[in-house]
Design a protein around this motif. Structure first.
Motif, PDB file in Angstrom:
ATOM      1  N   LEU A  20       5.971  -1.260   3.313  1.00  0.00           N
ATOM      2  CA  LEU A  20       4.898  -0.957   4.083  1.00  0.00           C
ATOM      3  C   LEU A  20       4.176  -0.117   3.527  1.00  0.00           C
ATOM      4  CD1 LEU A  20       6.346  -2.048   7.753  1.00  0.00           C
ATOM      5  CD2 LEU A  20       4.829  -3.420   6.228  1.00  0.00           C
ATOM      6  N   GLN A  21       4.642   1.106   3.450  1.00  0.00           N
ATOM      7  CA  GLN A  21       3.715   2.208   3.140  1.00  0.00           C
ATOM      8  C   GLN A  21       3.262   2.233   1.612  1.00  0.00           C
ATOM      9  OE1 GLN A  21       5.408   6.272   3.952  1.00  0.00           O
ATOM     10  NE2 GLN A  21       6.729   5.158   5.578  1.00  0.00           N
ATOM     11  N   ILE A  22       4.116   1.644   0.706  1.00  0.00           N
ATOM     12  CA  ILE A  22       3.268   1.472  -0.727  1.00  0.00           C
ATOM     13  C   ILE A  22       2.207   0.336  -0.447  1.00  0.00           C
ATOM     14  CG2 ILE A  22       4.085   0.530  -2.834  1.00  0.00           C
ATOM     15  CD1 ILE A  22       7.017   1.808  -2.519  1.00  0.00           C
ATOM     16  N   ARG A  23       2.741  -0.862   0.126  1.00  0.00           N
ATOM     17  CA  ARG A  23       1.792  -1.898   0.436  1.00  0.00           C
ATOM     18  C   ARG A  23       0.249  -1.199   1.009  1.00  0.00           C
ATOM     19  NH1 ARG A  23       0.293  -5.283   4.678  1.00  0.00           N
ATOM     20  NH2 ARG A  23      -0.121  -7.454   4.109  1.00  0.00           N
ATOM     21  N   SER A  24       0.410  -0.527   1.924  1.00  0.00           N
ATOM     22  CA  SER A  24      -0.812  -0.157   2.555  1.00  0.00           C
ATOM     23  C   SER A  24      -1.705   0.707   1.477  1.00  0.00           C
ATOM     24  CB  SER A  24      -0.387   0.858   3.850  1.00  0.00           C
ATOM     25  OG  SER A  24      -1.549   1.407   4.375  1.00  0.00           O
ATOM     26  N   ARG A  25      -1.019   1.616   0.705  1.00  0.00           N
ATOM     27  CA  ARG A  25      -1.660   2.491  -0.374  1.00  0.00           C
ATOM     28  C   ARG A  25      -2.322   1.694  -1.492  1.00  0.00           C
ATOM     29  NH1 ARG A  25       2.274   7.947  -0.514  1.00  0.00           N
ATOM     30  NH2 ARG A  25       2.337   8.334   1.631  1.00  0.00           N
ATOM     31  N   LEU A  31      -3.297   3.921  -4.333  1.00  0.00           N
ATOM     32  CA  LEU A  31      -2.609   3.475  -5.493  1.00  0.00           C
ATOM     33  C   LEU A  31      -3.414   2.467  -6.301  1.00  0.00           C
ATOM     34  CD1 LEU A  31       1.102   3.353  -3.973  1.00  0.00           C
ATOM     35  CD2 LEU A  31       0.026   5.121  -5.387  1.00  0.00           C
ATOM     36  N   ALA A  32      -3.975   2.738  -7.309  1.00  0.00           N
ATOM     37  CA  ALA A  32      -4.920   1.989  -8.203  1.00  0.00           C
ATOM     38  C   ALA A  32      -4.176   1.207  -9.105  1.00  0.00           C
ATOM     39  CB  ALA A  32      -5.826   2.713  -8.813  1.00  0.00           C
ATOM     40  N   ALA A  33      -4.702  -0.046  -9.637  1.00  0.00           N
ATOM     41  CA  ALA A  33      -3.824  -0.485 -10.563  1.00  0.00           C
ATOM     42  C   ALA A  33      -3.636  -0.023 -11.896  1.00  0.00           C
ATOM     43  CB  ALA A  33      -5.104  -1.891 -10.926  1.00  0.00           C
ATOM     44  N   GLY A  34      -2.460  -0.301 -12.363  1.00  0.00           N
ATOM     45  CA  GLY A  34      -1.995   0.422 -13.582  1.00  0.00           C
ATOM     46  C   GLY A  34      -1.077   1.739 -13.327  1.00  0.00           C
ATOM     47  N   VAL A  35      -1.166   2.242 -12.013  1.00  0.00           N
ATOM     48  CA  VAL A  35      -0.434   3.343 -11.364  1.00  0.00           C
ATOM     49  C   VAL A  35       0.826   2.970 -11.679  1.00  0.00           C
ATOM     50  CG1 VAL A  35       0.154   5.010  -9.802  1.00  0.00           C
ATOM     51  CG2 VAL A  35      -2.133   4.441 -10.178  1.00  0.00           C
ATOM     52  N   ARG A  36       1.746   3.848 -12.414  1.00  0.00           N
ATOM     53  CA  ARG A  36       3.097   3.645 -12.282  1.00  0.00           C
ATOM     54  C   ARG A  36       4.066   4.109 -11.271  1.00  0.00           C
ATOM     55  NH1 ARG A  36       7.797   6.138 -14.040  1.00  0.00           N
ATOM     56  NH2 ARG A  36       9.339   4.968 -15.429  1.00  0.00           N
ATOM     57  N   LEU A  37       4.984   3.699 -10.847  1.00  0.00           N
ATOM     58  CA  LEU A  37       5.705   3.688  -9.552  1.00  0.00           C
ATOM     59  C   LEU A  37       7.004   4.433 -10.029  1.00  0.00           C
ATOM     60  CD1 LEU A  37       5.149   0.790  -7.294  1.00  0.00           C
ATOM     61  CD2 LEU A  37       4.091   2.873  -7.141  1.00  0.00           C
ATOM     62  N   PRO A  38       7.796   5.324  -9.368  1.00  0.00           N
ATOM     63  CA  PRO A  38       9.044   5.991  -9.847  1.00  0.00           C
ATOM     64  C   PRO A  38      10.186   4.811  -9.707  1.00  0.00           C
ATOM     65  CG  PRO A  38       8.581   6.386  -7.452  1.00  0.00           C
ATOM     66  CD  PRO A  38       7.202   5.923  -8.225  1.00  0.00           C
ATOM     67  N   ALA A  78      -0.167  -3.768  -9.541  1.00  0.00           N
ATOM     68  CA  ALA A  78      -0.644  -5.040 -10.456  1.00  0.00           C
ATOM     69  C   ALA A  78      -2.127  -4.703 -10.199  1.00  0.00           C
ATOM     70  CB  ALA A  78      -0.163  -6.117  -9.906  1.00  0.00           C
ATOM     71  N   ASP A  79      -2.771  -5.595 -11.108  1.00  0.00           N
ATOM     72  CA  ASP A  79      -4.271  -5.923 -10.986  1.00  0.00           C
ATOM     73  C   ASP A  79      -4.752  -6.702  -9.750  1.00  0.00           C
ATOM     74  OD1 ASP A  79      -4.859  -4.111 -13.269  1.00  0.00           O
ATOM     75  OD2 ASP A  79      -4.797  -5.927 -14.630  1.00  0.00           O
ATOM     76  N   GLY A  80      -5.767  -6.360  -9.113  1.00  0.00           N
ATOM     77  CA  GLY A  80      -6.188  -7.172  -8.150  1.00  0.00           C
ATOM     78  C   GLY A  80      -5.730  -7.186  -6.777  1.00  0.00           C
ATOM     79  N   ALA A  81      -4.942  -6.228  -6.497  1.00  0.00           N
ATOM     80  CA  ALA A  81      -4.013  -5.775  -5.250  1.00  0.00           C
ATOM     81  C   ALA A  81      -4.777  -5.012  -4.365  1.00  0.00           C
ATOM     82  CB  ALA A  81      -2.724  -5.392  -5.525  1.00  0.00           C
ATOM     83  N   CYS A  82      -6.040  -4.371  -4.604  1.00  0.00           N
ATOM     84  CA  CYS A  82      -6.559  -3.615  -3.727  1.00  0.00           C
ATOM     85  C   CYS A  82      -7.646  -4.348  -3.063  1.00  0.00           C
ATOM     86  CB  CYS A  82      -7.246  -2.533  -4.429  1.00  0.00           C
ATOM     87  SG  CYS A  82      -8.553  -1.611  -3.528  1.00  0.00           S
ATOM     88  N   LEU A  83      -7.524  -4.154  -1.752  1.00  0.00           N
ATOM     89  CA  LEU A  83      -8.518  -5.015  -0.755  1.00  0.00           C
ATOM     90  C   LEU A  83      -9.659  -4.006  -0.173  1.00  0.00           C
ATOM     91  CD1 LEU A  83      -9.397  -7.298   0.787  1.00  0.00           C
ATOM     92  CD2 LEU A  83      -7.632  -6.673   2.313  1.00  0.00           C
ATOM     93  N   ASP A  84     -10.921  -4.132  -0.517  1.00  0.00           N
ATOM     94  CA  ASP A  84     -12.142  -3.311   0.066  1.00  0.00           C
ATOM     95  C   ASP A  84     -12.069  -3.610   1.650  1.00  0.00           C
ATOM     96  OD1 ASP A  84     -12.514  -2.239  -2.432  1.00  0.00           O
ATOM     97  OD2 ASP A  84     -14.234  -3.889  -2.773  1.00  0.00           O
ATOM     98  N   LEU A  85     -11.688  -2.787   2.469  1.00  0.00           N
ATOM     99  CA  LEU A  85     -11.634  -2.692   3.815  1.00  0.00           C
ATOM    100  C   LEU A  85     -13.214  -2.736   4.424  1.00  0.00           C
ATOM    101  CD1 LEU A  85      -8.769  -0.569   4.880  1.00  0.00           C
ATOM    102  CD2 LEU A  85      -8.865  -3.064   4.428  1.00  0.00           C
TER     103      LEU A  85
END
Length: 466
Positions: A20-25, A31-38, A78-85
């Protein structure tokens, strides 16, 4: 390191918290597209959790497309996963709640609430238990949208006896309260763009329901006897005339027979339908019960009743009495709306009425509400001698008090709230500025006598002197 706030003792599993926390960010763009997660091993080591917990969170994010794995490289947003609130709607934010929750110490004179502390809980609990234990298995499945045959039969008998209603059980449609009944009326009868005649002032929810269909609303003034037929626009060809003839809301007038006949003639002459909202006329304290308008013109009147006032709102059961030609269309729309109302509550209510428990409850309630009404009237006259006029006190769970020369505007309403009493100006229910600036609506059903007295004492501190 990816900063997370995990609560090991929470009811939410750790893998779900991570997801939930990663999804929200990601959705919020943090967390922008292309950011590497641990890596999962790294995440598990950082937060002292099992690797399986970290993998479970990542697998869900991967399945929903929030992250992607790159072979030999790692896990990335992933690309396209950011939602403008969307920005907050300033207009919507500015609309006040018509029934805001009162402060803890605030005495609330809201109308339409019965004495919830005097419900026949014991008997009702027994009936619900019996319904659960004795009902056939089929009753736990989907039922007919018009309601149970048992309830419709006892309702038919009850309405004939108590309200002078002319109907057969087949004309009764059980609803999930009067609001649903009004919504069904709008859905069935307002297919054509024709006018709706509303009392002014009236229950604001009625206007909202009918105006949402796009039809033209014509507010018609009322006086102390109810709607004034001669003020209905003669060029109007209304689809509906929405009335509260047995206890006008909010002024409390009882529509005399001459006006009832005039409205019936208008409806017959224009092909209109009269909606009779009989929301609380069971509680009549001065004189015999007033007969329903439906009994004069059953072919032109759609009668609405509810158990929210005579029993309790949480029951969510009401009913409509329809002219025979409209039973089919209303039944079909009810089925689309919610399939059917609660079947077990219907069974319990049918037994409650048939055994006479409803009649006994009404007798006890009328005695209680009469005492509370009398205490309210006495306190008003005591604290405002010669200054206050009482309207609509013969029936229902509310009355109107008017102070000539006083205007209950926002500042005075706020002052009363600050003094610990919530008040409801009658002009809040009017289409325009309204002709009753000094009138307040007082609901007394839910307040005991000492609370009523204290509420009027508090009000007396803020109402301007004569």
């Amino acid at each position: 390191m990816l900063f997370l706030q995990l609560e090991p003792g929470s009811d939410t599993p750790l893998s779900r918290q991570i997801y939930l926390q990663i999804r929200s960010r990601i959705l919020g763009g943090e967390l922008a597209a292309g950011v590497r997660l641990p890596a999962s091993r790294e995440l598990a080591a950082d937060y002292h959790i099992s690797r399986n917990t970290a993998l479970s969170a990542y697998e869900l994010l991967l399945a929903e497309g929030f992250i992607e794995g790159r072979h030999g490289s790692g896990t990335y947003v992933a690309d396209g996963a950011c939602l403008d609130l969307p920005a907050p709607d300033p207009v919507a934010a500015a609309v006040p709640d018509p029934h805001p929750a009162p402060a803890a110490a605030c005495i609330d004179f809201r109308s339409g609430v019965p004495a919830l502390d005097r419900l026949p809980r014991g008997r009702w609990a027994q009936l619900i238990r019996d319904a659960w234990l004795e009902a056939p298995d089929l009753l736990f499945g989907y039922q007919a949208p018009e309601g149970s045959p048992q309830l419709r039969q006892v309702l038919c008998d009850y309405l004939r006896r108590s309200r002078g209603i002319v109907c057969a059980p087949e004309q009764i449609l059980v609803t999930s309260g009067s609001v649903q009944g009004l919504s069904l009326v709008a859905g069935v009868l307002l297919q054509e763009i024709r006018e709706v005649i509303l009392e002014d002032p009236c229950n604001r929810d009625i206007g909202r329901i009918f105006s949402s269909s796009g039809t033209a609303i014509h507010p018609v003034p009322v006086d102390e006897q109810g709607i004034i037929p001669k003020l209905i626009p003669r060029l109007a060809r209304p689809a509906l005339l929405s009335l509260t003839p047995s206890h006008q809301f909010p002024l409390g007038g009882i529509l005399p027979i001459s006006r009832r006949i005039e409205l019936i003639r208008l409806a017959r002459g224009t092909g209109s339908w009269i909606i009779e909202d009989d929301y609380d006329s069971e509680f009549r304290y001065d004189g015999p019960p007033v007969g329903a308008l439906q009994g004069l013109a059953p072919e032109r009147v759609i009668y609405l009743g509810t158990f929210s006032k005579i029993l309790f709102p949480a029951l969510r059961l009401g009913y409509m009495v329809l002219p025979p030609a409209w039973v089919g269309p209303f039944r079909r729309l009810k089925q689309i709306s919610d399939i059917h109302s609660n079947s077990l509550n219907q069974l319990a209510l049918a037994r409650f009425i048939r055994e006479g428990s409803l009649d006994r409850h009404l007798v006890r309630s009328k005695k209680l509400y009469r005492r509370r009404r009398d205490r309210l009237v006495n306190e008003l006259h005591s604290h405002f001698p010669g200054r206050v006029r009482i309207l609509g006190m013969s029936t229902g769970l509310h009355l109107v008090a008017e102070w000539p020369g006083v205007r209950f505007g926002p500042e005075l309403v706020a002052g009363a709230e600050a003094a610990g009493v919530r008040i409801y100006p009658v002009d809040n229910f009017a289409a325009g500025a309204g002709p009753y600036p000094g009138a307040l609506l007082f609901g007394y059903g839910q307040l005991d006598e000492e609370t009523i007295a204290e509420g009027i004492r508090r009000l007396a501190r803020v109402v301007p002197p004569a």
